[in-house]
Design a protein around this motif. Structure first.
Motif, PDB file in Angstrom:
ATOM      1  N   ASP A  39       0.949  -1.264   0.024  1.00  0.00           N
ATOM      2  CA  ASP A  39       0.012   0.051   0.090  1.00  0.00           C
ATOM      3  C   ASP A  39       0.964   1.234   0.245  1.00  0.00           C
ATOM      4  N   GLY A  40       2.020   1.067  -0.052  1.00  0.00           N
ATOM      5  CA  GLY A  40       3.064   2.479  -0.220  1.00  0.00           C
ATOM      6  C   GLY A  40       3.329   2.770   1.322  1.00  0.00           C
ATOM      7  N   ARG A  41       2.901   2.131   2.474  1.00  0.00           N
ATOM      8  CA  ARG A  41       3.222   2.619   3.761  1.00  0.00           C
ATOM      9  C   ARG A  41       4.289   2.048   4.401  1.00  0.00           C
ATOM     10  N   PRO A  42       5.234   2.798   5.088  1.00  0.00           N
ATOM     11  CA  PRO A  42       6.453   2.169   5.492  1.00  0.00           C
ATOM     12  C   PRO A  42       6.090   1.107   6.610  1.00  0.00           C
ATOM     13  N   ILE A  43       6.840   0.145   6.792  1.00  0.00           N
ATOM     14  CA  ILE A  43       7.028  -1.162   7.654  1.00  0.00           C
ATOM     15  C   ILE A  43       7.559  -0.743   8.641  1.00  0.00           C
TER      16      ILE A  43
END
Length: 552
Positions: free
Chosen positions: A501-505
């Motif tokens: 989703d393009g969010r940082p882990i």
């Protein structure tokens, strides 16, 4: 339970060492795990020529090269040809990296002890138009000391931090899993491998003697690419380059296996641009191999005549040193996975260099006496050894004998017709009767000699190949050589791994080749050379600083 460290780094190559050095400066406790033994510290960067991409450097200005940030960025974007939705972060990384290369990069490296050979090399010249692929000017700065010279300052800093108790190495620890608590990556789990005293670069055993688990507030994946994993290379091979070669030789040690890509993907990381890769077409088999199918790349000057397997000259602008992937695509379109150089002794003694620290003892050993000897004493020693012992080299005084042996080396098939090969060479030789020519390679050759660095040490004076005074004739079979992964784990500018989703882990970073040198592929479709080590340094620095600020 208390964490074993603030940060765990998976991989003790250049990118991992740079990240570790930054973490040590921030006072963070770090564990570095690597599946290889301690003697392979530094990974594949040790074997490199040490080329560094710099823009508007003092070395360039002394060579009368006019370079600028805008010109370099235009060259980069023309080569990268970003055209996918997922290229958002790769493009941002490209813009940031060119800014670094045109800004503080040289001074930052100099502060850490790196020095550069004064003659700037001109790699990937492109040969198309001004907005297409290639370097408009020379930008390839060879580190004094080659790959070991690049690694040395970072190894020194990390070893000093090790003495202070900030860094701990765990060699022969192979990671099989990134552990999570909820959505947060908080450690690694894997196998302990049997101790190995194998020589640096040689294939080490995978005998398991135990298991391990380590915990930390952040994990940085710095495990490299897929170049030694031919199965993975073929699986990801792009259709735009034709069918994957039936036969490839390997430009990186066996441990460059790509395992951590799938492992990080299982932890939620997004991999993009799997089909973008960088393989060379001037590969020769090492007569004294260290790793499996050990390949060496020829770094050619612009004079050799390039023929495909049946003996037809490669089209404009596919000349030696101009367009790596364009040439690869054309070679694969011929139905064969190799090609030929034909050249003379005059050309080989001035224009042939071999990539790799071990093939350049003068630069690696920082010996000016040997460097001057290379320029004045005929064929360089490492090149001469390949002429005498390398299976891909043929030396003959007469063209018929040369072509006969070329056919024999290719398997006895009469692919090369003497009449066709002789016609190509004679036609090329006739173009030297005037100071102007319709042959674009001759024009490019004369243009190259307008650059002082090429005229001094990299380009032979134009001459007729079939003139006996310029002989003997030399043929070199050129193989496809696997090397770099241009795609990889998608990261933001802090090297944080992003999910689908393009969010940082949270807690997870990736650096170097496993991240496509930044963003999941900051080179796009094609590289400008001298950019791989620099990408490891830049992304490693980014991750080290970001992770250092996030833990505590």
């Amino acid at each position: 339970m208390a964490d074993d460290a603030d940060v765990i780094i998976v991989g003790a190559g250049l990118a991992g060492l740079v990240a570790a050095a930054e973490l040590a400066e921030a006072g963070r406790k770090t564990i570095i795990v690597d599946q290889e033994p301690e003697q392979s510290l530094g990974g594949q960067a040790f074997w490199s020529l040490g080329g560094i991409f710099l823009v508007d450097s003092p070395e360039q200005r002394r060579m009368r090269i006019r370079d600028s940030h805008d010109l370099a960025l235009e060259d980069w974007l023309g080569s990268a040809a970003f055209d996918r939705a997922e290229d958002l972060w790769p493009r941002r990384w490209a813009e940031a990296y060119v800014g670094f290369a045109a800004g503080e990069k040289r001074s930052w490296l100099k502060q850490r002890g790196l020095k550069f050979f004064p003659v700037v090399g001109w790699a990937e010249r492109g040969g198309g138009n001004a907005v297409g692929h290639g370097n408009s000017v020379p930008r390839f700065h060879i580190t004094w000391g080659t790959g070991p010279g690049v690694l040395g300052p970072f190894v020194q800093r990390v070893r000093e931090a090790e003495k202070r108790g900030l860094i701990h190495f765990k060699f022969r620890h192979r990671v099989n899993e990134l552990t999570r608590t909820g959505a947060i990556v908080d450690g690694v789990r894997g196998d302990m491998l049997a101790p190995s005293g194998i020589e640096r670069g040689r294939k080490s055993s995978r005998d398991i003697v135990g298991d391990f688990e380590l915990k930390a507030q952040a994990v940085i994946v710095a495990s490299g690419g897929i170049g030694a994993n031919h199965e993975l290379v073929r699986k990801n091979w792009p259709q735009r380059l034709g069918a994957a070669p039936r036969r490839m030789i390997t430009g990186v040690p066996d441990h460059v296996d790509g395992r951590m890509l799938a492992i990080t993907e299982q932890a939620g990381g997004s991999i993009i641009n799997r089909d973008r890769m960088w393989h060379y077409v001037e590969g020769i088999r090492n007569w004294a191999p260290i790793w499996s199918d050990h390949a060496i790349r020829i770094l050619p000057g612009p004079s050799s005549l390039w023929l495909d397997a049946p003996g037809k000259r490669l089209p404009v602008p596919l000349y030696p040193g101009f367009d790596t992937l364009g040439t690869l695509s054309h070679i694969m379109s011929t139905g064969f996975d190799y090609s030929w150089f034909i050249l003379t002794k005059q050309i080989i003694q001035k224009e042939f260099a071999l990539s790799g620290s071990e093939q350049n003892p003068d630069l690696t050993g920082k010996s000016w006496r040997q460097v001057l000897g290379r320029a004045t004493s005929g064929v360089p020693g490492p090149v001469k050894a390949f002429m005498e012992k390398g299976e891909d080299f043929i030396v003959e005084a007469e063209l018929p004998a040369l072509v006969g042996r070329m056919n024999a080396l290719a398997g006895g098939e009469p692919l090369l017709e003497l009449r066709q090969v002789e016609r190509e060479i004679r036609a090329r030789d006739r173009q030297l009767d005037n100071p102007f020519s319709k042959d674009m390679q001759i024009t490019a050759l004369r243009g190259a000699r307008a650059y002082l660095g090429d005229r001094l040490i990299r380009t032979a004076k134009p001459h007729k190949m079939l003139d006996p005074d310029n002989g003997p004739l030399i043929a070199v079979r050129l193989n496809i050589l696997t090397r770099k992964t241009l795609g990889g784990l998608q990261t933001d500018l802090d090297s944080r791994v992003l999910n689908a989703d393009g969010r940082p882990i949270e807690g997870l970073y990736a650096v170097g080749e496993v991240a496509g040198f930044g963003g999941g592929g900051m080179h796009g479709y094609a590289a400008l050379e001298g950019t791989f080590l620099g990408g490891c340094i830049f992304s490693g620095r980014s991750a080290g600083r970001a992770a250092g600020a996030s833990v505590g």
